[in-house]
Each structure stands twice: as C-alpha cells, then as structure tokens.
Design an enzyme around this catalytic site. Structure first.
Site, PDB file in Angstrom:
ATOM      1  N   HIS A 153       0.844  -1.199   0.000  1.00  0.00           N
ATOM      2  CA  HIS A 153       0.000   0.000   0.000  1.00  0.00           C
ATOM      3  C   HIS A 153       0.881   1.252   0.000  1.00  0.00           C
ATOM      4  O   HIS A 153       0.658   2.191  -0.775  1.00  0.00           O
ATOM      5  CB  HIS A 153      -0.906   0.024   1.236  1.00  0.00           C
ATOM      6  CG  HIS A 153      -2.175  -0.741   1.081  1.00  0.00           C
ATOM      7  ND1 HIS A 153      -2.215  -2.106   0.992  1.00  0.00           N
ATOM      8  CD2 HIS A 153      -3.481  -0.327   1.012  1.00  0.00           C
ATOM      9  CE1 HIS A 153      -3.466  -2.509   0.880  1.00  0.00           C
ATOM     10  NE2 HIS A 153      -4.254  -1.442   0.882  1.00  0.00           N
ATOM     11  N   HIS A 196       0.386  -3.416   9.227  1.00  0.00           N
ATOM     12  CA  HIS A 196       1.822  -3.316   8.980  1.00  0.00           C
ATOM     13  C   HIS A 196       2.523  -2.647  10.148  1.00  0.00           C
ATOM     14  O   HIS A 196       1.933  -1.819  10.858  1.00  0.00           O
ATOM     15  CB  HIS A 196       2.101  -2.506   7.707  1.00  0.00           C
ATOM     16  CG  HIS A 196       1.827  -3.253   6.449  1.00  0.00           C
ATOM     17  ND1 HIS A 196       2.629  -4.260   5.982  1.00  0.00           N
ATOM     18  CD2 HIS A 196       0.809  -3.135   5.544  1.00  0.00           C
ATOM     19  CE1 HIS A 196       2.140  -4.737   4.852  1.00  0.00           C
ATOM     20  NE2 HIS A 196       1.029  -4.081   4.572  1.00  0.00           N
TER      21      HIS A 196
END
Length: 380
Positions: A153, A196
C-alpha cells in the site's frame, strides 16, 4: 542499529499509534454495544477466511477475536477510507479517471511504475516471509492471509504520488499537493488498521523511492519503445505472463500471486492498447503547447467528467464480468474441473491465465475502447 529495527518492527509501536488515534481493544463482544460516554464498541472475528482457515502472520492458526472501540471517529473514517486507496477498487477507478479526464500520458506513466513496484513488493513479501503485527496487542481491522514486509500500500501510494510529481509539470499545470497527502495517509492507514509495522511502511516507501530514482532517467526512452517498437506488444504481454508463472511458491495459499497477476495483466493490456492507439494516430492526449492550462471547473466540465467516469467504469465492470465468465469456463473445461470448485480455481494453471486474461482485457478496453465510446456518445 538492531535495536532501531526491532523498535520499528514491534507490534507495541503499532498498538501505541492506534491508541494515540483513539482505537482501543475492547472486551469480547458478539454484538455492537454502547460503551462509556456513548462510545460504540465493535466486535469482529479477525483472521477468519471464507474457507474456514484462519490467519496468523501469514499462516493458519486458531481464530482470534479482537474487539475494538473507537474514541476518535474522524480519524477512524479518515484512515479506514485512506486504506481503501491502496485496494483494487481504487486502481480500477483512479488510474482510468486520469486517462479519461486528464491525460493518457500520465496514466501510462502511472500504470507502468505501479506495475513495477507492486511486483517487486509482492515478491519480496513472499520471499522474506516477515509476519504482520500480532493481535493482541494490535487491533486488526482487516483480514489478509499474506506476509507484511514491505507494505505494498505504501509502495503504490508513494509511486503514484511521486510519478505524478515528476511527470505532470511537463504536461499540465495542476497542483499535486493532494498526491503527497494521499501517499502519507495511505502509509499511516496501514499502521492504524494494524496490518503493517512502521518498518514495513518505511521500507515500502524507501523501495519505491529507489525504484523511482533509478528508473526516472529512462522514462522517456521506455515510453518511446512502448509506443513505437514493433516488439512492444509481444514483450509487454509475454514478460508479465512469465513473471506471473514464475511467482514464488508458498507452502500455503496466498492471494499475493492473484493480486500480482491482476496488476501485471492490467498493465500489459494498457500497454498494448497504448501501442495500438499510436498505430492509429488517435491517442486522445491534450493538444497544443505544453504544459496545458486546465480549464476552470464549471458545472459543464464537472458533469462531463462524472458522466465519463460512470460510463467508463460501467464498461470496465462489464468487460471484467464477461471476460472472467468466458475464461473461467474455458479453463475449467480444459482442465476438467467444476466451474464452482473454488479450490481448483486457486491452482496456478487456472488462476494465472484467468486473472491475466480478465485484467489484460480491462486494460486494453480502458486505453482503446472507452475513449472511442465517449466520442460516439458525445462525451469528448
């Protein structure tokens, strides 16, 4: 150095960021309820897949219930919404929107760089096999059966933002502060959603920056080859397809290969479409001296933009459904498996050609067909 890496990769750091933004774990709950101060508490089971398997840092494990309560709703909606900007729905809308309403040249640059960094990021995930933050203490708002390092991302958002920053000034006069803000929001959203670590996001951003710096001097040469070489269609179709088949094998199923095939397929289809447009001499790019000054946003231009977007997305969705329906049945017939056998669809010999053909068709239709439809119906 090791202590810094350990700190940046720790789940506690992610959990601390979530708490600072008003996202907290809550006691087990099977239903949404009101907490103190009318704070809504949400209950969800994380890590549960549709086929009954469960996620734990890229592997199967027992399901973990992780309820959460939100004390800062503006930040919740901001980061959850920003996280969607790194998903398929964003790419299948934002990139074509640039092509249809701004400049196909910019879309071409974006698609090329997006495909390169996403392939690098996806392969690194399955080669490094570094787990995602653990829950608890982290609250996970998404369900993904894949590894964490690096954050694709963050890679995609950084690449799209800075490719625009580097490419747009020579073509159009447009402010790009929003692109930088988008990059930052998407990166921070990966911490907020618990998907993350800070190290994943930092590494993803740095990898994208490195790819941009190394490739930038060659953009014009690659662009000329892509549009004018007779070898361009064969290379841009064959090479991505080979990379999809050579994708690293895992001891369990992961959606990363399918996602990567979708990205490379869409990129390949767009590339062939751009080459095709160049042969016909109809590229739909702005004319006149560059950089082009964009006209002021009026009711008419806004309405035309919305109409182009709605018509274009409808054509792409239709293309996806028809191509997928046909390709799936042909592949299942060839390999002798049932059309509704989901586990068989995950086999490489079915999944790769299915995804690649469906999304290469979408890419080609986006770059060739849609603008011609706009011309026919008077939207250009």
């Amino acid at each position: 150095m090791c202590s810094v890496v350990s700190y940046l990769s720790s789940s506690e750091l992610v959990a601390g960021f979530q708490r600072a933004c008003g996202l907290f774990p809550a006691p087990r709950s099977t239903h949404e309820r009101l907490g103190p101060g009318n704070t809504r508490i949400h209950g969800r089971r994380n890590g549960t897949c549709q086929n009954g398997e469960h996620e734990a840092n890229g592997h199967k494990s027992d399901a973990v219930r992780s309820d959460y309560e939100v004390k800062n709703w503006p930040l919740y909606f901001l980061f959850v919404g920003s996280a969607t900007l790194g998903n398929e729905v964003f790419y299948i809308t934002f990139l074509p929107f640039i092509h249809w309403n701004l400049d196909p040249f910019l879309c071409r640059r974006l698609v090329n760089m997006w495909a390169v960094v996403m392939y690098i990021g996806q392969v690194m995930k399955d080669m490094l096999k570094i787990p995602r933050p653990t829950s608890p203490p982290v609250v996970k708002l998404e369900q993904r059966i894949e590894f964490g390092m690096p954050s694709t991302h963050a890679m995609a958002a950084t690449t799209i933002a800075f490719t625009l920053l580097l490419s747009a000034p020579e073509r159009v006069k447009v402010g790009l502060v929003a692109a930088v803000v988008l990059s930052a929001l998407v990166s921070l959203s990966r911490l907020y959603t618990g998907m993350h670590s800070a190290l994943d996001v930092i590494c993803g951003t740095l990898i994208s920056a490195l790819v941009l710096v190394v490739s930038y001097p060659h953009w014009d040469s690659l662009d000329f080859f892509q549009l004018n070489s007779s070898l361009s269609p064969a290379i841009t179709l064959f090479l991505p397809l080979v990379l999809c088949y050579k994708y690293p094998e895992l001891d369990h199923y992961s959606a990363t290969r399918a996602d990567t095939t979708i990205i490379l397929g869409a990129s390949a289809g767009c590339s062939v479409g751009y080459w095709f447009n160049q042969r016909l001499g109809i590229t739909f790019e702005p004319t006149g001296p560059f950089p082009v000054t964009l006209p002021p946003l009026s009711t008419e231009t806004f309405t035309l933009g919305v109409a182009r977007f709605c018509v274009g997305v409808s054509i792409l969705v239709l293309t996806r459904q028809v191509t997928k329906w046909i390709a799936l049945r042909l592949l299942c017939l060839y390999y002798g498996v049932a059309v509704h056998n989901v586990s068989a669809h995950r086999r490489k010999e079915i999944e790769v050609p299915l995804k690649f053909s469906s999304y290469s068709a979408i890419g080609w239709v986006n770059s060739v067909v849609v603008c011609r439809v706009f011309t026919l119906v008077g939207l250009l």
